[in-house]
Design a protein around this motif. Structure first.
Motif, mmCIF file in Angstrom:
data_model
loop_
_atom_site.group_PDB
_atom_site.id
_atom_site.type_symbol
_atom_site.label_atom_id
_atom_site.label_comp_id
_atom_site.label_asym_id
_atom_site.label_seq_id
_atom_site.Cartn_x
_atom_site.Cartn_y
_atom_site.Cartn_z
ATOM 1 N N GLY A 171 -8.724 7.175 -3.519
ATOM 2 C CA GLY A 171 -7.383 6.976 -4.064
ATOM 3 C C GLY A 171 -6.771 8.274 -4.534
ATOM 4 O O GLY A 171 -5.578 8.538 -4.307
ATOM 5 N N GLU A 172 -7.575 9.102 -5.180
ATOM 6 C CA GLU A 172 -7.081 10.391 -5.659
ATOM 7 C C GLU A 172 -6.634 11.269 -4.491
ATOM 8 O O GLU A 172 -5.601 11.955 -4.565
ATOM 9 C CB GLU A 172 -8.170 11.097 -6.462
ATOM 10 N N ALA A 173 -7.399 11.238 -3.394
ATOM 11 C CA ALA A 173 -7.027 12.021 -2.212
ATOM 12 C C ALA A 173 -5.694 11.554 -1.645
ATOM 13 O O ALA A 173 -4.842 12.364 -1.249
ATOM 14 C CB ALA A 173 -8.123 11.914 -1.156
ATOM 15 N N ALA A 174 -5.488 10.241 -1.607
ATOM 16 C CA ALA A 174 -4.236 9.700 -1.086
ATOM 17 C C ALA A 174 -3.057 10.114 -1.956
ATOM 18 O O ALA A 174 -2.007 10.530 -1.445
ATOM 19 C CB ALA A 174 -4.317 8.173 -1.009
ATOM 20 N N VAL A 175 -3.219 10.005 -3.274
ATOM 21 C CA VAL A 175 -2.126 10.356 -4.183
ATOM 22 C C VAL A 175 -1.779 11.839 -4.056
ATOM 23 O O VAL A 175 -0.606 12.223 -4.118
ATOM 24 C CB VAL A 175 -2.497 9.996 -5.635
ATOM 25 N N ALA A 176 -2.772 12.680 -3.843
ATOM 26 C CA ALA A 176 -2.522 14.108 -3.648
ATOM 27 C C ALA A 176 -1.700 14.332 -2.383
ATOM 28 O O ALA A 176 -0.743 15.118 -2.370
ATOM 29 C CB ALA A 176 -3.840 14.875 -3.579
ATOM 30 N N GLU A 177 -2.047 13.635 -1.304
ATOM 31 C CA GLU A 177 -1.284 13.753 -0.058
ATOM 32 C C GLU A 177 0.148 13.271 -0.236
ATOM 33 O O GLU A 177 1.075 13.818 0.379
ATOM 34 C CB GLU A 177 -1.967 12.942 1.047
ATOM 35 N N LEU A 178 0.312 12.286 -1.072
ATOM 36 C CA LEU A 178 1.630 11.698 -1.303
ATOM 37 C C LEU A 178 2.456 12.464 -2.339
ATOM 38 O O LEU A 178 3.581 12.075 -2.647
ATOM 39 C CB LEU A 178 1.457 10.246 -1.772
ATOM 40 N N LYS A 179 1.868 13.523 -2.895
ATOM 41 C CA LYS A 179 2.526 14.352 -3.908
ATOM 42 C C LYS A 179 2.904 13.518 -5.138
ATOM 43 O O LYS A 179 3.986 13.652 -5.699
ATOM 44 C CB LYS A 179 3.764 15.055 -3.321
ATOM 45 N N GLY B 62 -1.544 7.256 6.049
ATOM 46 C CA GLY B 62 -2.081 8.589 6.321
ATOM 47 C C GLY B 62 -3.016 8.620 7.509
ATOM 48 O O GLY B 62 -2.709 8.109 8.591
ATOM 49 N N LYS B 63 -4.207 9.187 7.300
ATOM 50 C CA LYS B 63 -5.176 9.376 8.380
ATOM 51 C C LYS B 63 -5.738 8.057 8.917
ATOM 52 O O LYS B 63 -6.300 8.023 10.026
ATOM 53 C CB LYS B 63 -6.335 10.239 7.877
ATOM 54 N N LEU B 64 -5.592 6.959 8.161
ATOM 55 C CA LEU B 64 -6.110 5.667 8.611
ATOM 56 C C LEU B 64 -5.185 4.982 9.600
ATOM 57 O O LEU B 64 -5.579 4.022 10.258
ATOM 58 C CB LEU B 64 -6.365 4.745 7.415
ATOM 59 N N GLY B 65 -3.939 5.446 9.685
ATOM 60 C CA GLY B 65 -3.011 4.869 10.645
ATOM 61 C C GLY B 65 -2.208 3.717 10.075
ATOM 62 O O GLY B 65 -2.008 3.605 8.866
ATOM 63 N N GLU B 66 -1.729 2.853 10.949
ATOM 64 C CA GLU B 66 -0.802 1.790 10.568
ATOM 65 C C GLU B 66 -1.523 0.473 10.312
ATOM 66 O O GLU B 66 -2.457 0.103 11.022
ATOM 67 C CB GLU B 66 0.240 1.589 11.665
ATOM 68 N N TYR B 67 -1.075 -0.211 9.269
ATOM 69 C CA TYR B 67 -1.636 -1.513 8.907
ATOM 70 C C TYR B 67 -0.529 -2.551 8.813
ATOM 71 O O TYR B 67 0.614 -2.229 8.495
ATOM 72 C CB TYR B 67 -2.361 -1.430 7.561
ATOM 73 N N THR B 68 -0.917 -3.790 9.043
ATOM 74 C CA THR B 68 0.000 -4.913 8.920
ATOM 75 C C THR B 68 -0.506 -5.845 7.834
ATOM 76 O O THR B 68 -1.703 -6.145 7.764
ATOM 77 C CB THR B 68 0.108 -5.678 10.254
ATOM 78 N N ILE B 69 0.393 -6.297 6.984
ATOM 79 C CA ILE B 69 0.028 -7.193 5.890
ATOM 80 C C ILE B 69 -0.171 -8.603 6.435
ATOM 81 O O ILE B 69 0.657 -9.125 7.160
ATOM 82 C CB ILE B 69 1.113 -7.190 4.798
ATOM 83 N N GLY B 70 -1.298 -9.205 6.056
ATOM 84 C CA GLY B 70 -1.609 -10.559 6.494
ATOM 85 C C GLY B 70 -1.165 -11.591 5.475
ATOM 86 O O GLY B 70 -0.372 -11.309 4.566
ATOM 87 N N ALA B 71 -1.670 -12.790 5.626
ATOM 88 C CA ALA B 71 -1.333 -13.889 4.718
ATOM 89 C C ALA B 71 -1.750 -13.567 3.295
ATOM 90 O O ALA B 71 -2.754 -12.874 3.070
ATOM 91 C CB ALA B 71 -2.010 -15.176 5.180
ATOM 92 N N ASP B 72 -0.968 -14.039 2.338
ATOM 93 C CA ASP B 72 -1.250 -13.853 0.911
ATOM 94 C C ASP B 72 -1.297 -12.387 0.506
ATOM 95 O O ASP B 72 -1.951 -12.027 -0.471
ATOM 96 C CB ASP B 72 -2.574 -14.527 0.526
ATOM 97 N N GLY B 73 -0.594 -11.542 1.257
ATOM 98 C CA GLY B 73 -0.525 -10.133 0.891
ATOM 99 C C GLY B 73 -1.803 -9.360 1.124
ATOM 100 O O GLY B 73 -2.003 -8.291 0.543
ATOM 101 N N GLU B 74 -2.674 -9.853 1.986
ATOM 102 C CA GLU B 74 -3.967 -9.207 2.203
ATOM 103 C C GLU B 74 -3.897 -8.171 3.328
ATOM 104 O O GLU B 74 -3.325 -8.397 4.382
ATOM 105 C CB GLU B 74 -5.038 -10.247 2.537
ATOM 106 N N VAL B 75 -4.518 -7.031 3.079
ATOM 107 C CA VAL B 75 -4.666 -5.984 4.081
ATOM 108 C C VAL B 75 -6.157 -5.712 4.222
ATOM 109 O O VAL B 75 -6.837 -5.400 3.242
ATOM 110 C CB VAL B 75 -3.941 -4.686 3.662
#
Length: 361
Positions: A80-88, A330-343
């Motif tokens: 999570g910290e790595a992601a937030v750093a990438e996101l500034k 980011g590096k994980l690519g694109e995701y789609t949200i499923g039912a009940d807000g689950e990824v």
């Protein structure tokens, strides 16, 4: 590992996953998706996502794991910290030293006062944290649960490691392989209220009712509270109470390491197997000394990383948490949200002597 340029996440349902080795793939669009229902939490007015909205810089993104100084949680929040750093953005880590049901509530209240933009939480108890998370959402804070879900009405999206059914099925599959399909097994879990543990155990129980698993007998489910010493003692207790036990199944990284440590130095080594969900770096010595033949896990750093990007997408208006919306992580690519807000992050890997040295986390 576990990297795919594009993923589509199907709603979680029994039978939705044929095998953990299969990753759901398919086409999605980046068109604006208008929510026809409240964002995954329910109780909020319908909102419209703008998938082309830029990610805001300077977002205050806080992570609240089950407990601090837990090896698994440390890896997870590091992602999570790595992601937030990438996101500034501005990263914050808070949390309790114990994994009790209500231990996270005071931290949520403080984060509300600090006017965070996003709270990422691995819930110790799905319902105990709900009132405070609702207050956070009413204050305009986006809530992302990860690893262990909060009640659906209290968060915007949930980052799941893999499908609940897939994990439970994998646990039974490994127990079957280690017992030859015959014998007593026991579960060493985390806390009695842990959302993810209980969901997996429910699937395990359902799987054990199937005719093909009739030879396996679940004789006990005990709780180590994600505490190393208590988990060690619970492993001892299982063998004292059930001398014919063949496998300890621990769907918690603390529990599996503690059980393996106990078995490796006891008379039961070679007679009682240990499996479940563990970190390769924690389990390597037990695989190499023959105590553990196989176990499974996803990359926990990727869970935290995905949660960070999902939170930023929510706070920037790219997504609302409605089924069918997409975002790029980011590096994980694109995701789609499923039912009940689950990824769903993706399928876990089974580790054994043939591959464990290929992983470092």
């Amino acid at each position: 590992m576990f990297r795919h340029l594009r993923r589509t996440v199907a709603p979680v349902a029994l039978g939705a996953v044929v095998a953990l080795g299969l990753t759901a793939c398919g086409g999605t669009t980046r068109d604006s998706v208008e929510s026809e229902q409240p964002g995954a939490g329910g109780g909020e007015p319908a909102a419209t996502a703008d998938p082309n909205a830029p990610i805001k810089e300077g977002l205050k993104i806080a992570f609240l794991p089950k407990q601090l100084n837990n090896p698994y949680s440390d890896v997870e929040t590091g992602g999570g910290e790595a992601a937030v750093a990438e996101l500034k953005g501005e990263y914050k880590l808070v949390g309790p030293n114990d994994a009790s049901a209500s231990s996270q509530v005071s931290y949520i209240n403080t984060l509300i006062q600090q006017q965070q933009d996003v709270i990422g939480i691995a819930a110790n108890d799905a319902n105990a944290v709900c009132p405070s998370l609702q207050q956070a959402r009413e204050a305009g804070i986006k809530v992302v649960s990860f690893d262990s879900d909060a009640a659906k009405e209290c968060r915007d999206v949930f980052i799941n490691q893999a499908t609940t059914e897939g994990i439970g099925q994998k646990l039974v599959e490994m127990a079957t392989a280690l017992t030859g399909g015959q014998g007593e097994i026991a579960i060493l879990s985390a806390t009695p209220n842990a959302t993810n543990q209980n969901a997996w155990i429910e699937v395990v129980n359902a799987e054990l009712q199937k005719p093909e698993n009739a030879g396996l007998e679940l004789v006990a489910t005990v709780y180590g509270n994600d505490d190393d010493q208590k988990s060690f003692q619970e492993a001892q207790g299982l063998l004292a109470t059930h001398p014919n036990l063949k496998v300890i199944v621990a769907p918690t990284t603390v529990g599996i390491a503690a059980a393996a440590r106990y078995i490796s130095g006891s008379e039961y080594k070679g007679r009682v197997a240990v499996t479940g969900l563990g970190l390769p770096n924690q389990m390597r010595e037990y695989v190499k000394d023959g105590t553990v033949a196989q176990f499974a896990l996803w990359n926990p750093a990727d869970i935290g990383y995905l949660a960070g990007y999902a939170g930023a997408a929510l706070a920037s208006g790219q997504i609302t948490g409605a089924e069918g919306e997409t975002f790029t992580a980011g590096k994980l690519g694109e995701y789609t949200i499923g039912a009940d807000g689950e990824v769903v992050l993706g399928p876990p890997t089974v580790f054994d002597a043939s591959n464990i040295d290929q992983f470092d986390f």
